[in-house]
Design a protein around this motif. Structure first.
Motif, mmCIF file in Angstrom:
data_model
loop_
_atom_site.group_PDB
_atom_site.id
_atom_site.type_symbol
_atom_site.label_atom_id
_atom_site.label_comp_id
_atom_site.label_asym_id
_atom_site.label_seq_id
_atom_site.Cartn_x
_atom_site.Cartn_y
_atom_site.Cartn_z
ATOM 1 N N SER A 152 1.029 -1.176 -0.159
ATOM 2 C CA SER A 152 0.105 0.073 -0.003
ATOM 3 C C SER A 152 0.926 1.114 -0.010
ATOM 4 C CB SER A 152 -0.946 0.107 1.321
ATOM 5 O OG SER A 152 -0.505 0.832 2.331
ATOM 6 N N THR A 153 0.332 2.202 -0.594
ATOM 7 C CA THR A 153 1.136 3.464 -0.590
ATOM 8 C C THR A 153 0.213 4.551 -0.349
ATOM 9 O OG1 THR A 153 2.914 4.911 -1.819
ATOM 10 C CG2 THR A 153 0.932 3.763 -3.322
ATOM 11 N N ASN A 154 0.695 5.655 0.265
ATOM 12 C CA ASN A 154 -0.128 6.930 0.653
ATOM 13 C C ASN A 154 0.594 7.885 0.067
ATOM 14 O OD1 ASN A 154 -2.735 5.820 1.990
ATOM 15 N ND2 ASN A 154 -1.252 4.994 3.375
ATOM 16 N N ALA A 155 -0.055 9.037 -0.229
ATOM 17 C CA ALA A 155 0.825 10.357 -0.416
ATOM 18 C C ALA A 155 -0.201 11.466 -0.030
ATOM 19 C CB ALA A 155 1.272 10.505 -1.914
ATOM 20 N N TYR A 156 0.133 12.347 0.964
ATOM 21 C CA TYR A 156 -0.845 13.171 1.406
ATOM 22 C C TYR A 156 -0.086 14.564 1.803
ATOM 23 C CZ TYR A 156 -0.436 10.847 5.802
ATOM 24 O OH TYR A 156 0.006 10.048 6.943
ATOM 25 N N ALA A 157 -0.984 15.563 1.844
ATOM 26 C CA ALA A 157 -0.466 16.779 2.228
ATOM 27 C C ALA A 157 -1.434 17.297 3.533
ATOM 28 C CB ALA A 157 -0.266 17.987 1.263
ATOM 29 N N ASN A 158 -0.763 17.780 4.352
ATOM 30 C CA ASN A 158 -1.388 18.477 5.535
ATOM 31 C C ASN A 158 -1.195 19.790 5.755
ATOM 32 O OD1 ASN A 158 -1.022 15.536 6.511
ATOM 33 N ND2 ASN A 158 -2.825 16.068 7.518
ATOM 34 N N TYR A 159 -2.125 20.634 5.901
ATOM 35 C CA TYR A 159 -2.039 22.188 5.888
ATOM 36 C C TYR A 159 -2.764 22.413 7.468
ATOM 37 C CZ TYR A 159 -2.745 27.084 4.862
ATOM 38 O OH TYR A 159 -2.763 28.357 4.996
ATOM 39 N N ASP A 160 -2.141 23.342 8.270
ATOM 40 C CA ASP A 160 -2.619 23.714 9.577
ATOM 41 C C ASP A 160 -2.244 25.107 9.570
ATOM 42 O OD1 ASP A 160 -3.571 24.096 12.125
ATOM 43 O OD2 ASP A 160 -3.173 21.950 12.325
ATOM 44 N N GLN A 161 -3.276 26.176 9.807
ATOM 45 C CA GLN A 161 -2.747 27.410 9.773
ATOM 46 C C GLN A 161 -3.930 28.090 10.555
ATOM 47 O OE1 GLN A 161 -0.181 29.459 10.211
ATOM 48 N NE2 GLN A 161 0.227 30.117 8.199
ATOM 49 N N THR A 162 -3.739 29.157 11.454
ATOM 50 C CA THR A 162 -4.472 30.002 12.185
ATOM 51 C C THR A 162 -3.999 31.492 11.598
ATOM 52 O OG1 THR A 162 -4.234 28.687 14.232
ATOM 53 C CG2 THR A 162 -5.333 30.725 14.300
ATOM 54 N N PHE A 163 -5.482 32.103 11.450
ATOM 55 C CA PHE A 163 -5.122 33.415 10.839
ATOM 56 C C PHE A 163 -5.719 34.550 11.914
ATOM 57 C CE2 PHE A 163 -5.728 30.524 7.473
ATOM 58 C CZ PHE A 163 -4.740 30.989 6.370
#
Lengths: 590, 1082
Positions: free
Chosen positions: B531-542
């Motif tokens: 199995s393979t996974n590729a993902y991008a996480n984003y986390d920001q407070t404005f």
């Protein structure tokens, strides 16, 4: 994104790796053969020898023998299985994917043979049943149709079997063995089911639109006659009437002269049946011929045993003297030795519930690597159709039609009798004086009438004796409307009271009986000792016939109900158009 | 040992003497509100106090400078130094930021627990530690509301059934289990490796898993090493103990009562005797009825001349269960882990060994399990980390018997009456006797005793994941991982000829076919999973108020399965098991066979999730997945599974401020989502396939092998596609009374649409299995509630912490679409049917006289149920009520509207599942208890369930209930529970008709676990370099209460399930476990 998706879709296109898809199959003769092979394994009866009837019983009676509430409507199953029919219709639908036309013809014929075989079982069990000759779809209305008349089924069965007869290989050599169906097997089946239908309709006085019973009897006689005339079969004989009958069934391999179609059993491959141990091991059912059956064996001179004085209370030694040689080849009688052994064996009363201990299909003790006496270790091939049955069918069909001649008897029944050294059956003698025993209410068939009454009774006698333990009896009672025979007394050997009895004729006691309340006699090794009323139950208090089943509650055969089996409850719930057979309580209110 | 412990305790609580002064003050929270119940302790002493309702406290302290420790549940502990002159202090405690900041592992990321909008429950490693259970799944039973774990077998190493939120689909789907992100198996994870487990129950939280998540997801996260400046932490935990059955094994062991009872039942059915014993024999048995051991004057086996032969007559009192099985059998477990690391490299290595002996006595069955795990994290540079997580699992179960150990138990449960020994006086095995038409114990005791039927079931599971995490800019991180998993089962099964003697002067007999053949079977089943996974996480407070986070990614996995099997007969050795030893049969032929088979599937999906919250007050989440599977045909292969959820933390609202004294946190949640289920039975469901097989026993006399035949698989529907589960969830999380009370509640509605069913039941004339179609819908309504209370106070000047928790869940499933307009019972379901409903007849006691019975039978036609009612209806039979008054006892139209004389008697699904746990910790001592149970649910014992029906089932059972006749109707026992004796009544007679009289309520309450431990004070253990040392006792499945006990003490309510056929005759008992353990960290 789209490119990614379609690439992914290709990743997901996975094909089977170890199985063939339907569209790539049914292309060669091997494919057709492998697909039809399961019909043999699934449909043929591999233990005909242990069927119970009024002629042969076990310690524990079958539900059919017990009757009444012992026979109930199952929720499902109960013989209402149609899986093999679907396979046949599948093969018939796909066979033409094969380019080998000869193979298509051959396996179409084979499959239609088995379809007739399949429907014969269904008609015997249920009477009217629905006819299907296509692979049903899940939304097909036909799934919910009512039962078709047995007339339609029989007409279609005749079409199938005629096709099979015309197209199956006609030379024995082509099939190389009696283990595959050839055209003669198809003729045997046709003679069998047409006789069944003809006699069923005659005795149940069933007249349906279409053909009457004479049509079927004629078809039966014609099929049998064609086989007799053109077929390569004959009765097995080596000129030893005292042993040929017994040898035939104990041979390792099916006799190619007499066995038209047989089931292969093989020690090397561990394919076994249980016939030997069934009669020898006290835990396998303790089968015994009934006294009623034993009484039907003629004297060696052709006269009826039951016509002589004192026949009712004869000792075992006396009663088996000078009888049809098949008696001594069907049960243990004085002087009996196992094939291949010299030790004389007495009937074992703890292994045979009537004392009349069967020996048919009992093999040489060295068979199966010396293990044949153990459970499920018998390897003699079992007959499906054998020539003697065809001859019996022929004579019976002709007799029931009223067209029987002495000549017919001479080329059928009398061949069977000659093999065992019995005098010929004479038609006019038989008809002049129909046998009392076989026509009485207590022991016979009172519903046989007409000019051929005498010869019909004799043919039935012959059939009972010749086909003993081959699985025919219950069906015969049904088609003759003779269910009451089931209720006739089940008893065995006669013993006038406590004392010592010689069963082997050597003058020494083999069995000692003692009365309750008296002390157990001292006996030599090898002598069977039984306490009357406890270990051996007699019809009287201290004397009479062995009556093991006398205290067992049995309900009389129901003329209204018991000739047909019930349709399972779930099937009627799923298809309200299916009517229940008469007399069966399935709890449904429609 | 105990003495040592006491000494240590005494020393640790010895009071130091000093001059005293009083310090008083107040404890407030950050909102200036007083805190009551805060524990204040003088450091280094056992002195302490607790703050009052107004937050005030006072306590005596030594005159020199001291340090006071303020601790309170849900708040950070605080140390305050008090100078010698100080008398009055005010302390502000801050809420435990960790508690508030507690993160939860969710799909492809983590989330703060307070921000969760889906229904996710977590289980911490603490909950799992010390449970004397062998598998992780078993430990989870009862710990999470709505997670239903049912034990399906007592065999060592067997895995329980798991479902989330009840009946998921009529196809019975299981939740998706991911171990560190890769598909795994709960039973193969070392429980000591577990850091936390998240159970995702609702659709929104599971949506990123798309087509496999319809019925919940269980995420297991394992422990990792931590940066501790290179210092290694070594932990050893081991325990040793024993197991024993949860139910009684006290069966009838007197030959007399065994033969008497069974003959009585047998005779009632057939009029004959089962054991052919004469009156004389019965007197002999009776004379020995009280002999516990053989009395030389009354031998248990007598040699006599009968029927012309020497015979053995058996008059013994033998305990067949305990001759073959034992009640107590040893178990042990060992675990070692080493972890540590620096800023840049962290590592953890662990290993575990589990050893269990089973119940088999002469040749014990042994289960061994090995676990290893290696985790390493490297920080390659400022923005890149790489990690590898590799685990290995191996297990091996060796046992004697035919096929399976359950099979061996089941077939051994017949024909071995207490009068029979296992062996004859000459030492030969007893198998066949002239007094029995059957084989004693079906010869299973010979297999167990000889050790000639060796079976080994091995499983191994190797899994390795390598993961790269790149953080190019602060709010963004990109993860790519690849997992390879190789798992294999390898089974070996040997059988041998068995020898026995029937008569004293007979040759040895041999049981040489079937289970007695000299034969070896070997099978290997290998699975390769990638199995393979590729993902991008984003986390920001404005602007400090808008918080945005999300993930997008891709997942692909594929599994290939390959089987190879072979067997051979006539081996040259009876003790060695290898196919090279295959010899020839007496005809000089070699008997062997081979088998194969392989298949594969693949899954691909694109997923994404977006979370937004405003000031942590308004929470929104949307996620979805576009999923494809190879199991469906092109065109029906891809599905889109969206979801959304929202939460409102009311407690963060300004208007809520006044209530915050009492209510610390209150969040309302709602979610909706749609998920798929691709778990259809076959990997190629949409195709019809031809298989080539060998006959089990058919030949055309051509060649020296079995003939072959081909079969075509059942018809299929070409347009099969996903089942879809649409689920609504509403819930709230509440923390109040200074976080001491926590409540989480959820309600849900799940509509499972387009369930793949065996279409409609078709008449048998169809002649094949019915093609599967997407033709049924199911609605499940349910709720879950969990409440915990944690607090602490001081006892004997020491802090006592305690907690008590309760969770409960319930659900109801109703079929909302099914093709059965006539509502006939001949089909499995109908619209409006509640799953699990039991229809049956109503009864009205037993007839007390034959006149009464006959009069009733005259009035009401009982023909439908009279199978086996020998001698007609009479006293001691039970009275079926003619409910519909038509004077015919029957099933009417066999439909819901015309059910005849049947009605709904109960439901077979548990109505109310709950768990209760409580723990207390004081001065190094700790104790916890755990109870688990269910509300009403019903079971109508299967006809073959001998432990319930006794001889009403197959009459010749080996394990006859002790004193069974007291429950059997007789003229002098008219209040008996059961009817007059009637063999086979439960398999085909009146008892086989489901009815209210014998319907069993199998609700239960189980004392699941008790753990008592003591941790030696660190101050003492540190002297010998040990950071922590704890000793404990843990007991699992200690006892249970259930109405079932009233009628049988031989069936555990959890074991009251319908097994396949003969397996109901006897089952491998469910076990209770007692273990003593030690846990040392240094």
């Amino acid at each position: 994104m789209l490119i990614g998706l379609s690439a992914c879709d290709n990743l997901l296109d996975l094909q089977p790796l170890s199985q063939i898809s339907q569209t790539d199959y049914f292309k060669t003769e091997t494919d057709l053969q492998l697909f039809s092979n399961s019909f043999y394994n699934n449909l043929l009866d591999k233990s005909p020898y242990d069927n119970q009837s009024d002629l042969c019983v076990q310690q524990n009676l079958s539900d059919e023998m017990l009757g009444g509430s012992n026979r109930t409507v199952p929720a499902s199953g109960g013989g209402w299985s149609w899986t093999d029919l679907r396979k046949m219709n599948t093969l018939l639908a796909y066979a033409d994917q094969c380019k080998d036309e000869a193979a298509v013809l051959k396996y179409t014929a084979l499959t239609r043979f088995f379809r007739a075989f399949f429907y014969f079982e269904k008609v015997k069990r249920f009477g009217d049943v629905p006819w299907y000759d296509i692979e049903l779809g899940s939304a097909d209305e036909a799934l919910y149709k009512a039962r078709d008349s047995r007339e339609l089924i029989m007409t279609n069965m005749i079409k199938d079997i005629d096709y099979a007869i015309a197209n199956l290989p006609n030379e024995k050599e082509e099939t190389s063995s009696p283990y595959r169906v050839n055209r003669w097997a198809a003729m045997a089946l046709k003679a069998q089911f047409c006789l069944y239908e003809g006699t069923y309709r005659k005795y149940h006085q069933l007249s349906l639109e279409g053909h009457d019973y004479t049509y079927y009897l004629e078809q039966s006689a014609a099929a049998a006659e064609e086989l007799m005339k053109t077929g390569p079969y004959k009765l097995y004989t080596t000129g030893h009437p005292e042993k040929d009958y017994l040898t035939l069934f104990a041979e390792e391999n099916a006799n190619p002269d007499e066995y038209i179609f047989a089931i292969k059993f093989d020690y090397g491959l561990n394919i076994y049946h249980n016939a030997t141990a069934y009669t020898l091991v006290p835990t396998q059912g303790r089968p015994g011929l009934t006294r009623k059956m034993v009484n039907t064996y003629l004297k060696k001179d052709g006269t009826a045993f039951t016509n002589q004085a004192g026949w009712q209370e004869m000792s075992f030694i006396d009663e088996v003297k000078d009888r049809d040689p098949r008696l001594a080849q069907s049960i243990r009688t004085p002087g009996y030795t196992r094939i291949g052994r010299t030790e004389v064996l007495a009937p074992d009363l703890s292994t045979s519930i009537t004392g009349y201990q069967p020996i048919k299909f009992v093999q040489d003790p060295t068979a199966s690597g010396g293990n044949v006496d153990r459970n499920d270790r018998s390897t003699c091939d079992l007959p499906v159709y054998r020539y003697a049955e065809v001859l019996l069918n022929y004579a019976e069909a002709k007799a029931e039609l009223g067209t029987l001649t002495q000549d017919d008897l001479d080329k059928s029944i009398n061949l069977i009798r000659q093999r065992v050294g019995m005098p010929d059956l004479n038609m006019s003698v038989a008809n002049a004086n129909p046998d009392r025993y076989l026509s009485s209410d207590e022991t016979g068939y009172p519903n046989v009438t007409g000019a051929n009454k005498g010869v019909i009774l004799e043919i039935r006698r012959e059939r009972g004796i010749e086909l003993m333990q081959e699985g025919f009896r219950f069906d015969d009672l049904v088609r003759w409307k003779a269910g009451h025979c089931i209720d006739q007394s089940i008893s065995g050997m006669y013993f006038p009271g406590p004392g010592e009895y010689d069963l082997t004729g050597d003058g020494k006691a083999d069995v000692i009986l003692y009365a309750a309340g008296t002390s157990k006699p001292i006996a030599a090794s090898g002598v069977q000792v039984y306490k009357i009323g406890e270990e051996l139950i007699l019809s009287g208090n201290n004397s009479g016939y062995i009556s093991y089943h006398k205290n067992i509650e049995r309900t009389p055969f129901s003329e209204e109900r018991d000739y047909l089996y019930p349709i399972p409850t779930n099937e009627r719930s799923l298809n309200n158009n299916l009517t229940q057979n008469p007399g069966w309580k399935d709890g449904l209110d429609f | 040992m105990i003495l040592l412990l006491l000494l240590l305790v005494a020393e640790s609580i010895s009071v130091l003497s000093a001059q005293n002064r009083v310090v008083s003050g107040k404890v407030l929270d950050t909102q200036q509100e007083p805190l009551a119940g805060v524990t204040i302790q003088v450091k280094g002493t056992s002195k302490g106090s607790i703050s009052k309702a107004d937050g005030s406290f006072s306590l005596q302290v030594p005159s020199e400078a001291v340090e006071l420790n303020f601790s309170y549940v849900g708040y950070l502990s605080q140390q305050v130094k008090v100078t010698p002159g100080e008398k009055n202090i005010t302390v502000h405690l801050r809420e435990d930021a960790i508690l508030l900041g507690e993160t939860v592992v969710i799909g492809y990321g983590t989330q703060k627990k307070v921000n969760l909008t889906g229904a996710v429950a977590t289980v911490e490693s603490k909950t799992l530690e010390n449970r004397a259970s062998h598998s992780l799944a078993n430990m989870l039973q009862g710990s999470v509301a709505g997670l239903n774990i049912t034990t399906s077998s007592g065999v060592p190493g067997s895995s329980p059934d798991i479902n989330v939120r009840g009946v998921t689909s009529i196809n019975g789907a299981e939740p998706l289990v991911l171990v560190d992100g890769a598909v795994g198996d709960l039973n193969r994870v070392n429980p000591n490796d577990v850091e936390s487990i998240s159970v995702i129950k609702d659709a929104s939280a599971a949506a990123v898993y798309g087509a496999r998540a319809a019925f919940g997801v269980i995420l297991v996260t394992t422990k990792s090493g931590s940066a501790q400046d290179g210092k290694a932490t070594v932990r050893y935990s081991g325990r040793i103990g024993w197991e024993s059955p949860t139910t009684s094994t006290d069966y009838e062991t007197t030959g007399y009562w065994s033969v008497y009872t069974i003959n009585k039942f047998w005779k009632a059915n057939s009029g004959t005797l089962y054991v052919n014993y004469t009156d004389h024999d019965m007197q002999q048995l009776l004379a020995r009825v009280n002999d516990k051991t053989e009395n030389p004057d009354r031998p248990w086996v007598v040699e006599e001349e009968r029927n012309g032969r020497k015979q053995w007559v058996y008059y013994g009192n033998y305990d067949w269960w305990h001759m073959q099985y034992r009640d107590n059998h040893p178990v042990q477990e060992h675990n070692v882990s080493i972890s540590g690391g620096t800023k840049d490299i962290k590592y953890l290595l662990s290993g575990a060994y589990d050893y269990q002996q089973g119940i088999l006595k002469a040749n014990p069955d042994i289960y061994r399990k090995y676990n290893m795990r290696s985790k390493i994290d490297f920080r390659i540079n400022k923005w890149t980390t790489m990690s590898n997580n590799t685990s290995f699992y191996g297990s091996q179960y060796t046992f004697q018997g035919d096929g399976s150990v359950e099979n061996t138990l089941a077939y051994g449960a017949r024909h071995a009456l207490a009068c029979f020994p296992m062996k004859n006086p000459d030492g030969s095995w007893l198998y066949s006797t002239p007094y029995l038409n059957y084989k004693v114990g079906n010869g299973r005791h010979i297999m167990l005793g000889e050790g000639s039927h060796r079976n080994v079931e091995r499983a191994s599971d190797f899994s390795t994941t390598t993961r790269l995490v790149i953080t190019p800019v602060k709010p963004l991180s990109i993860t790519a991982d690849f997992t390879y998993r190789l798992y294999q089962t390898r089974n070996t099964s040997r059988s041998n000829n068995m020898y026995f003697r029937e008569y004293p002067d007979a040759e040895l007999g041999v049981y040489a076919t079937g289970a007695g053949a000299n034969r070896l079977d070997e099978a290997v089943n290998t699975r390769n999973y990638y199995s393979t996974n590729a993902y991008a996480n984003y986390d920001q407070t404005f602007n400090e108020v808008h918080h945005l986070s999300g993930v997008v990614g891709f997942n692909y996995e594929t599994l290939k399965r390959k089987n190879v099997s072979a067997y051979g007969e006539y081996l040259s050795s009876t003790t060695l098991d290898d196919l090279d030893l295959v010899g020839q049969n007496p005809d000089g032929e070699t008997i062997t066979g081979v088998g194969g088979g392989q298949n594969e599937y693949a899954l691909a999906g694109f997923f994404g999730r977006v979370n937004y919250d405003y000031k942590g007050r308004y929470l929104f989440e949307a996620s979805g997945r576009y999923d494809g599977t190879s199991r469906f045909a092109k065109g029906s292969r891809w599905g889109w599974f969206p979801s959304a959820s929202a939460g409102w933390r009311i407690s963060e609202e300004p208007f809520f401020k006044p209530a915050r004294n009492v209510i610390n946190n209150l969040k309302l949640r709602a979610s909706y989502g749609s998920l798929g289920n691709q778990n259809v039975s076959s990997y190629y469901t949409y195709m019809r396939l031809v298989s080539i097989n060998d006959f089990a026993g058919y030949s055309f006399g051509e060649g020296s092998a079995m003939a072959k035949y081909s079969t075509l698989s059942a018809p299929v529907a070409s347009d099969l596609t996903w089942e879809t589960a649409q689920q609504w969830d509403f819930g709230f999380d509440l923390a109040m009374l200074n976080n001491r009370l926590n409540v989480t509640a959820d309600g849900y509605v799940r509509n499972t649409k387009n369930m793949l069913t065996d279409g409609i039941e078709l008449p048998a004339v169809y002649g094949a299995s019915v093609p599967q179609m997407n033709t049924a819908d199911l609605r499940t309504n349910g709720y879950e509630l969990s409440v915990t209370w944690r607090d602490q106070f001081t006892v004997a000047q020491r802090k006592l912490e305690y907690s008590i928790g309760f969770n409960v869940s319930d659900y109801k499933s109703i079929i909302t679409r099914y093709d059965n307009s006539e509502k006939t019972f001949a089909k499995k379901y109908y619209k409006g049917m509640r799953l699990g409903e039991i229809w049956g007849f109503v009864t009205d006691g037993l007839f007390q006289s034959t006149e009464e019975a006959q009069a009733y039978a005259k009035k009401v036609d009982l023909g439908y149920i009279n199978k086996g009612v020998t001698g007609g209806w009479q006293a001691g039979d039970f009275k079926f009520v003619d409910l519909d008054g038509d004077n015919i006892l029957g099933i009417g139209g066999n439909t819901v509207d015309k059910p005849g004389d049947r009605k709904i008697l109960g439901n077979s699904l548990p109505s109310f599942s709950y768990g209760i746990n409580a723990s207390v910790r004081w001065s190094g001592f700790d104790a916890s208890v755990f109870f688990q149970g269910t509300g009403n649910h019903y079971w109508y014992p299967t006809g073959q369930a001998m432990p319930f029906w006794g001889p009403y089932s197959y009459p010749y059972l080996t394990y006859l209930q002790k004193d069974f006749l007291k429950d059997v109707w007789a003229e002098d026992n008219k209040d008996a529970y059961f009817t007059r004796p009637m063999a086979y009544s439960s398999t085909s007679g009146p008892l086989s008709k489901v009815n209210d009289r014998y319907l069993q309520n199998i609700r239960y309450l189980r004392f699941k676990n008790l753990t008592v431990g003591y941790t030696i004070p660190a101050s003492l253990t540190k002297r010998i370099g040990i950071d922590m040392a704890r000793f404990y006792f843990s007991g699992e499945n200690l006892c249970y209460w259930s109405p079932l006990k009233k009628h049988t003490k031989y069936i555990d309510p959890e074991a009251a399930i319908d097994r396949s056929d003969a397996y109901n005759n006897a089952y491998y008992p469910w076990q209770q476990t007692f273990m003593f353990g030690v846990d040392i960290t240094f």
